[in-house]
Design a protein around this motif. Structure first.
Motif, PDB file in Angstrom:
ATOM      1  N   ARG A  43      36.328 -34.916 -10.646  1.00 18.03           N
ATOM      2  CA  ARG A  43      36.501 -33.623 -11.318  1.00 18.03           C
ATOM      3  C   ARG A  43      37.655 -33.676 -12.330  1.00 18.03           C
ATOM      4  N   LEU A  44      38.694 -34.418 -12.021  1.00 22.04           N
ATOM      5  CA  LEU A  44      39.820 -34.528 -12.945  1.00 22.04           C
ATOM      6  C   LEU A  44      39.390 -35.174 -14.250  1.00 22.04           C
ATOM      7  N   TRP A  45      38.526 -36.175 -14.170  1.00 23.36           N
ATOM      8  CA  TRP A  45      38.026 -36.834 -15.372  1.00 23.36           C
ATOM      9  C   TRP A  45      37.150 -35.873 -16.179  1.00 23.36           C
ATOM     10  N   GLN A  46      36.375 -35.049 -15.481  1.00 24.21           N
ATOM     11  CA  GLN A  46      35.516 -34.092 -16.169  1.00 24.21           C
ATOM     12  C   GLN A  46      36.328 -33.034 -16.904  1.00 24.21           C
ATOM     13  N   GLU A  47      37.504 -32.727 -16.386  1.00 27.91           N
ATOM     14  CA  GLU A  47      38.357 -31.744 -17.053  1.00 27.91           C
ATOM     15  C   GLU A  47      38.990 -32.296 -18.322  1.00 27.91           C
ATOM     16  N   ASP A  48      39.207 -33.601 -18.354  1.00 26.40           N
ATOM     17  CA  ASP A  48      39.924 -34.214 -19.477  1.00 26.40           C
ATOM     18  C   ASP A  48      39.009 -34.834 -20.526  1.00 26.40           C
ATOM     19  N   PHE A  49      37.750 -35.144 -20.163  1.00 25.14           N
ATOM     20  CA  PHE A  49      36.854 -35.841 -21.082  1.00 25.14           C
ATOM     21  C   PHE A  49      35.468 -35.193 -21.091  1.00 25.14           C
ATOM     22  N   THR A  50      34.707 -35.481 -22.133  1.00 25.20           N
ATOM     23  CA  THR A  50      33.305 -35.088 -22.178  1.00 25.20           C
ATOM     24  C   THR A  50      32.503 -36.094 -21.362  1.00 25.20           C
ATOM     25  N   GLU A  90      27.570 -43.503  -6.499  1.00 28.36           N
ATOM     26  CA  GLU A  90      27.359 -44.904  -6.142  1.00 28.36           C
ATOM     27  C   GLU A  90      28.238 -45.214  -4.933  1.00 28.36           C
ATOM     28  N   GLY A  91      27.659 -45.040  -3.740  1.00 22.22           N
ATOM     29  CA  GLY A  91      28.443 -45.193  -2.521  1.00 22.22           C
ATOM     30  C   GLY A  91      29.504 -44.117  -2.419  1.00 22.22           C
ATOM     31  N   GLU A  92      30.739 -44.510  -2.205  1.00 21.92           N
ATOM     32  CA  GLU A  92      31.851 -43.560  -2.110  1.00 21.92           C
ATOM     33  C   GLU A  92      32.452 -43.248  -3.466  1.00 21.92           C
ATOM     34  N   ASP A  93      31.935 -43.901  -4.510  1.00 18.04           N
ATOM     35  CA  ASP A  93      32.465 -43.704  -5.867  1.00 18.04           C
ATOM     36  C   ASP A  93      31.481 -42.916  -6.719  1.00 18.04           C
ATOM     37  N   VAL A  94      31.939 -42.590  -7.923  1.00 16.44           N
ATOM     38  CA  VAL A  94      31.104 -41.921  -8.915  1.00 16.44           C
ATOM     39  C   VAL A  94      31.195 -42.710 -10.227  1.00 16.44           C
ATOM     40  N   VAL A  95      30.047 -42.953 -10.844  1.00 12.71           N
ATOM     41  CA  VAL A  95      30.011 -43.633 -12.141  1.00 12.71           C
ATOM     42  C   VAL A  95      29.870 -42.561 -13.230  1.00 12.71           C
ATOM     43  N   LEU A  96      30.856 -42.500 -14.103  1.00 14.20           N
ATOM     44  CA  LEU A  96      30.882 -41.499 -15.173  1.00 14.20           C
ATOM     45  C   LEU A  96      30.523 -42.144 -16.504  1.00 14.20           C
ATOM     46  N   ARG A  97      29.686 -41.449 -17.278  1.00 15.70           N
ATOM     47  CA  ARG A  97      29.410 -41.844 -18.668  1.00 15.70           C
ATOM     48  C   ARG A  97      30.228 -40.903 -19.534  1.00 15.70           C
ATOM     49  N   ILE A  98      31.219 -41.444 -20.215  1.00 16.05           N
ATOM     50  CA  ILE A  98      32.232 -40.642 -20.904  1.00 16.05           C
ATOM     51  C   ILE A  98      32.130 -40.834 -22.410  1.00 16.05           C
ATOM     52  N   ILE A  99      32.199 -39.716 -23.145  1.00 18.47           N
ATOM     53  CA  ILE A  99      32.239 -39.760 -24.610  1.00 18.47           C
ATOM     54  C   ILE A  99      33.697 -39.622 -25.028  1.00 18.47           C
ATOM     55  N   TYR A 138      24.768 -36.082 -29.491  1.00 17.62           N
ATOM     56  CA  TYR A 138      24.773 -34.617 -29.399  1.00 17.62           C
ATOM     57  C   TYR A 138      26.040 -34.135 -28.706  1.00 17.62           C
ATOM     58  N   LEU A 139      26.387 -34.751 -27.584  1.00 15.08           N
ATOM     59  CA  LEU A 139      27.580 -34.351 -26.847  1.00 15.08           C
ATOM     60  C   LEU A 139      28.857 -34.682 -27.625  1.00 15.08           C
ATOM     61  N   TYR A 140      28.823 -35.739 -28.401  1.00 13.74           N
ATOM     62  CA  TYR A 140      29.985 -36.098 -29.214  1.00 13.74           C
ATOM     63  C   TYR A 140      30.302 -34.971 -30.211  1.00 13.74           C
ATOM     64  N   HIS A 141      29.244 -34.401 -30.797  1.00 15.78           N
ATOM     65  CA  HIS A 141      29.453 -33.363 -31.796  1.00 15.78           C
ATOM     66  C   HIS A 141      29.773 -32.004 -31.185  1.00 15.78           C
ATOM     67  N   PHE A 142      29.285 -31.750 -29.972  1.00 15.57           N
ATOM     68  CA  PHE A 142      29.450 -30.426 -29.399  1.00 15.57           C
ATOM     69  C   PHE A 142      30.432 -30.357 -28.232  1.00 15.57           C
ATOM     70  N   GLY A 143      30.595 -31.445 -27.500  1.00 13.38           N
ATOM     71  CA  GLY A 143      31.361 -31.377 -26.263  1.00 13.38           C
ATOM     72  C   GLY A 143      30.488 -30.858 -25.158  1.00 13.38           C
ATOM     73  N   ALA A 144      30.729 -31.277 -23.937  1.00 19.35           N
ATOM     74  CA  ALA A 144      29.859 -30.951 -22.806  1.00 19.35           C
ATOM     75  C   ALA A 144      29.733 -29.445 -22.565  1.00 19.35           C
ATOM     76  N   LYS A 145      30.838 -28.724 -22.647  1.00 15.79           N
ATOM     77  CA  LYS A 145      30.810 -27.287 -22.328  1.00 15.79           C
ATOM     78  C   LYS A 145      30.020 -26.508 -23.374  1.00 15.79           C
ATOM     79  N   GLU A 146      30.255 -26.806 -24.660  1.00 14.50           N
ATOM     80  CA  GLU A 146      29.557 -26.071 -25.723  1.00 14.50           C
ATOM     81  C   GLU A 146      28.082 -26.411 -25.724  1.00 14.50           C
ATOM     82  N   ALA A 147      27.739 -27.701 -25.539  1.00 19.87           N
ATOM     83  CA  ALA A 147      26.338 -28.124 -25.560  1.00 19.87           C
ATOM     84  C   ALA A 147      25.592 -27.581 -24.360  1.00 19.87           C
TER      85      ALA A 147
END
Length: 289
Positions: free
Chosen positions: A237-244, A251-260, A280-289
Motif C-alpha cells: 500500500r505504501l508503494w501505491q501511495e507514492d507511485f502509479t 506471489e506467495g507472501e509478496d506482491v509483484v507491482l507494475r509501476i509507472i 494511458y496510466l503514464y498520461h493520466f495517473g492511476a487515480k485519474e484514469a
C-alpha cells in the motif's frame, strides 16, 4: 475518403470542453481514449454535426459537415453514450422504425434489419420488447441502429458499455471487418478494446489530444518508464501511495507491482516491456484514469 478535424473548439461558458484539436482520418479504426470529462463525448457530438463548434470545422472530403446537412447524415452512423429507444417496441420494430427515419426503402430495410439482428446475436429476442432486455442487449440494439444505413463514417461512444466479454469480442471483430473502407471512431475508457482493433489511438485530456499514434508507437513512448518490483505484502500500500501502479499481483507472501515511473523506483526494480495500458496510466495517473 477523409474526415478532417481542423482546430475544433467548443466552449460552454468559461469552460473549454474541446480545445483546438486537429486530425485527418482516412478509412480504418480510430480509438479515442480518455478519462471521464476529457472532452470525448463533446468532440464526438461535433463530429456528428449534432453540436455546433465554437470555432474550427469538420470536413468530409473537403465539405463542411454542418453545411452538408442531410447528405452527411446519410453516410453517418452514430451510437451516443445513452441512446434513446422506445421501451414498448420490440427490437425488430425499433430497428424498422429507425430505418424508416433514415429513409431506407422498406424491402431493403427488412433485409438489413434481419441481417443486423443475426450479426449482433439478437435473432432469438427480435420480437421481445426492449424494456425487457438486459443492458448488454439494449447496447447491441443501439449498435445495430447505428449500422442500419451502412455508414461510411461510424462513430461509437462507449459501445462496449454493458457488454460481457464474449459480446465485446464479437463487437470488436465486427468493427474490424467493417472498417475495411470506412472510418470507424470508437470512444472508450476501456483500453483493451482499443488495443485489440485500433489502427490509430488518440489520448485525450482536458479537451486536447495529448498523444496519438499506433498502439505500438504509444507503448514505446513510455519505454524505460515501466518497472516491476516485488515487495512484502504489508508494504504494497505504501508503494501505491507514492507511485502509479498499473498492476498488483500476489506471489506467495509478496506482491509483484507494475509501476509507472520516470526512473527506477528501487534498485531492485526491473524494466518491463511497455503496453498501451502503461501509456494511458503514464498520461493520466492511476487515480485519474
Amino acid at each position: 475518403m477523409e474526415l478532417s478535424i481542423d482546430r475544433l473548439t467548443k466552449h460552454f461558458g468559461r469552460k473549454i470542453a474541446v480545445d483546438c484539436v486537429s486530425a485527418a482520418l482516412t478509412p480504418g479504426v480510430y480509438g479515442l481514449l480518455g478519462a471521464n470529462g476529457a472532452g470525448k463525448t463533446t468532440l464526438m457530438r461535433m463530429l456528428c454535426a449534432i453540436l455546433e463548434p465554437t470555432s474550427g470545422e469538420v470536413r468530409l472530403d473537403g465539405k463542411d459537415v454542418v453545411t452538408m446537412g442531410e447528405a452527411y447524415r446519410d453516410v453517418l452512423g452514430y451510437l451516443p453514450q445513452d441512446f434513446g429507444y422506445y421501451p414498448s417496441y420490440t427490437a425488430a420494430e425499433f430497428l424498422s422504425y429507425i430505418a424508416a427515419l433514415k429513409g431506407i426503402p422498406r424491402d431493403a430495410a427488412g433485409k438489413k434489419v434481419q441481417k443486423l439482428l443475426h450479426m449482433l446475436d439478437l435473432e432469438a429476442v427480435a420480437d421481445k420488447k426492449i424494456k425487457t432486455f438486459s443492458g448488454g442487449m439494449k447496447q447491441r440494439v443501439g449498435i445495430a441502429q447505428a449500422l442500419l444505413n451502412d455508414p461510411q463514417v461510424l462513430i461509437l461512444d462507449e459501445p462496449t458499455s454493458g457488454l460481457d466479454p464474449k459480446e465485446r469480442v464479437r463487437l470488436r471483430n465486427l468493427l474490424s471487418e467493417y472498417a475495411g473502407n470506412k472510418i470507424v471512431i470508437l470512444s472508450t475508457h476501456i483500453v483493451s478494446d482499443v488495443e485489440a482493433i485500433a489502427d490509430q489511438v488518440f489520448i485525450m485530456n482536458a479537451g486536447r489530444f495529448i498523444a496519438h499514434g499506433t498502439v505500438q508507437e504509444l507503448a514505446q513512448q513510455v519505454r524505460g518508464k515501466v518497472w516491476e518490483l516485488t515487495v512484502p505484502r504489508e508494504k504494497a500500500r505504501l508503494w501505491q501511495e507514492d507511485f502509479t501502479v498499473a498492476n498488483y499481483r500476489h506471489e506467495g507472501e509478496d506482491v509483484v507491482l507494475r509501476i509507472i515511473s520516470e526512473e527506477a523506483p528501487d534498485p531492485a526494480a526491473t524494466a518491463c516491456e511497455p503496453i498501451l495500458d502503461d501509456a494511458y496510466l503514464y498520461h493520466f495517473g492511476a487515480k485519474e484514469a
